[in-house]
Design a protein around this motif. Sequence first.
Motif, PDB file in Angstrom:
ATOM      1  N   ASP A 141       0.871  -1.173   0.000  1.00  0.00           N
ATOM      2  CA  ASP A 141       0.000   0.000   0.000  1.00  0.00           C
ATOM      3  C   ASP A 141       0.909   1.224   0.000  1.00  0.00           C
ATOM      4  O   ASP A 141       1.824   1.324   0.822  1.00  0.00           O
ATOM      5  CB  ASP A 141      -0.889  -0.038   1.243  1.00  0.00           C
ATOM      6  N   ILE A 142       0.661   2.160  -0.907  1.00  0.00           N
ATOM      7  CA  ILE A 142       1.498   3.356  -0.993  1.00  0.00           C
ATOM      8  C   ILE A 142       1.058   4.385   0.039  1.00  0.00           C
ATOM      9  O   ILE A 142      -0.137   4.652   0.198  1.00  0.00           O
ATOM     10  CB  ILE A 142       1.454   3.937  -2.416  1.00  0.00           C
ATOM     11  N   TYR A 145      -0.958   8.365  -0.923  1.00  0.00           N
ATOM     12  CA  TYR A 145      -0.699   8.388  -2.365  1.00  0.00           C
ATOM     13  C   TYR A 145      -1.094   9.696  -3.042  1.00  0.00           C
ATOM     14  O   TYR A 145      -0.250  10.387  -3.629  1.00  0.00           O
ATOM     15  CB  TYR A 145      -1.401   7.206  -3.038  1.00  0.00           C
ATOM     16  N   ALA A 194      -4.048   9.458 -11.381  1.00  0.00           N
ATOM     17  CA  ALA A 194      -3.518   8.437 -10.463  1.00  0.00           C
ATOM     18  C   ALA A 194      -3.144   7.171 -11.219  1.00  0.00           C
ATOM     19  O   ALA A 194      -2.118   6.539 -10.914  1.00  0.00           O
ATOM     20  CB  ALA A 194      -4.542   8.128  -9.373  1.00  0.00           C
ATOM     21  N   LEU A 198       0.791   5.612 -11.648  1.00  0.00           N
ATOM     22  CA  LEU A 198       1.203   4.273 -11.223  1.00  0.00           C
ATOM     23  C   LEU A 198       1.269   3.274 -12.361  1.00  0.00           C
ATOM     24  O   LEU A 198       1.684   2.127 -12.154  1.00  0.00           O
ATOM     25  CB  LEU A 198       0.289   3.766 -10.108  1.00  0.00           C
ATOM     26  N   ARG A 216      -3.377  -4.498  -9.305  1.00  0.00           N
ATOM     27  CA  ARG A 216      -3.375  -3.211  -8.577  1.00  0.00           C
ATOM     28  C   ARG A 216      -4.752  -2.564  -8.637  1.00  0.00           C
ATOM     29  O   ARG A 216      -5.420  -2.608  -9.672  1.00  0.00           O
ATOM     30  CB  ARG A 216      -2.336  -2.252  -9.167  1.00  0.00           C
ATOM     31  N   VAL A 218      -5.917   1.262  -7.488  1.00  0.00           N
ATOM     32  CA  VAL A 218      -5.438   2.571  -7.003  1.00  0.00           C
ATOM     33  C   VAL A 218      -4.045   2.384  -6.410  1.00  0.00           C
ATOM     34  O   VAL A 218      -3.112   2.058  -7.140  1.00  0.00           O
ATOM     35  CB  VAL A 218      -6.412   3.229  -6.000  1.00  0.00           C
ATOM     36  N   ASP A 219      -3.884   2.556  -5.083  1.00  0.00           N
ATOM     37  CA  ASP A 219      -2.548   2.489  -4.482  1.00  0.00           C
ATOM     38  C   ASP A 219      -2.300   1.184  -3.733  1.00  0.00           C
ATOM     39  O   ASP A 219      -1.291   1.047  -3.045  1.00  0.00           O
ATOM     40  CB  ASP A 219      -2.329   3.677  -3.535  1.00  0.00           C
ATOM     41  N   ASP A 220      -3.214   0.232  -3.854  1.00  0.00           N
ATOM     42  CA  ASP A 220      -3.019  -1.106  -3.263  1.00  0.00           C
ATOM     43  C   ASP A 220      -2.638  -2.097  -4.363  1.00  0.00           C
ATOM     44  O   ASP A 220      -3.271  -2.106  -5.422  1.00  0.00           O
ATOM     45  CB  ASP A 220      -4.307  -1.609  -2.598  1.00  0.00           C
ATOM     46  N   LEU A 242       9.981   3.122  -6.713  1.00  0.00           N
ATOM     47  CA  LEU A 242       9.015   4.144  -6.291  1.00  0.00           C
ATOM     48  C   LEU A 242       9.719   5.394  -5.766  1.00  0.00           C
ATOM     49  O   LEU A 242       9.316   6.520  -6.069  1.00  0.00           O
ATOM     50  CB  LEU A 242       8.090   3.571  -5.211  1.00  0.00           C
ATOM     51  N   LEU A 248       7.656   8.197  -4.283  1.00  0.00           N
ATOM     52  CA  LEU A 248       6.618   7.633  -3.431  1.00  0.00           C
ATOM     53  C   LEU A 248       7.252   6.632  -2.470  1.00  0.00           C
ATOM     54  O   LEU A 248       8.360   6.149  -2.702  1.00  0.00           O
ATOM     55  CB  LEU A 248       5.553   6.916  -4.265  1.00  0.00           C
TER      56      LEU A 248
END
Length: 340
Positions: A141-142, A145, A194, A198, A216, A218-220, A242, A248
């Motif tokens: 998880d970012i 994000y 977004a 990514l 993936r 979103v950010d997961d 990242l 990130l």
Amino acid sequence: MKRINNIYENIYSFENIYLAYIKARKSKRYREDVLEFTDNLEANLITIQNELIWKMYSPGRYREFVVYEPKRRIIQAPSFKDRVVHHALCNVIEPVFDKRFIYDSYACRKGKGTHAGVERTIYFLRKLAESSPRTYCLKADISSYFPSIEHTVLKMLVRKKISCKDTLWLVDVIIDGGSDKGIPIGALTSQLFANIYLNELDKFVKHDLRVEHYARYVDDFIILDHNKQRLWEYLNEIKEFLEDRLRLALNHKTGIFPASRGIDFLGYRIWADKLLLRKTNIQRNKRRLRKLESLHKEGVIAFSKLRSSVASWQGQCGYSKSYTIMRDVIRFADLSEVFR
């Protein structure tokens, strides 16, 4: 890579702006700001068109509010006029970028979504189980994000595919319209930006690391593999990528564990042979539906909104065959008499 040029006229065409208005008002047509815009519709659409043609458009202030589910987040919602502009831009440039996205990117894309991501994860688990009884999961998880996205990096990534100077002017105006860093969570363009951002990680994982079982939202993201040591190597490579390329960082929830424990992803706990709702999802919906029932009794919200929320919950439960949980939550929220 071939870049796209001469698309700005498609963005400011009256037909596209009208289509953008139709999309922006969806499920919101009786809100005060939408009704006000609609009262003088043709003039407002022509104003937007002229502001884009003459490059006089400037975003308004975002309306900020805080949500606490599933975690505390600051939402920045654009004005209705700005939402129309965002849709007009995305109508034209989103198909350009979507063609470049990998298959296993599931957020905010037509034909994708959480259920498609869950089904793909189950497919991965079953496929891996055919060759070995033990599978490990890297789940990452970012950290923060949306607020962490660097404008200069994002603009560079957009320019890798679009060369139209007028379109890039509008993109830059929207990116810089909120703050010096990050993009607002509540804007339509932010969903596309977004994914563009990514997509660089997606390509690195799929093409450079040659990972087969990756998904993936979103950010997961998750990676599945029989070899635990290989996942640790992937994790170190991803962290470095990242930090160096996208500025990130991964958060503390990132880890590697046996898939037999169940994978907490996309609102569900996922195994190869079963699917359960995430416990925090159940508790959150208990509180949410009880609050909505109370607001309905007070006359604050319409029955249709309450019914829609319950139907959404029933859909989640039905997908995972969690009928007992569905019944218990509806009883807890005092909705049994309404939805017998």
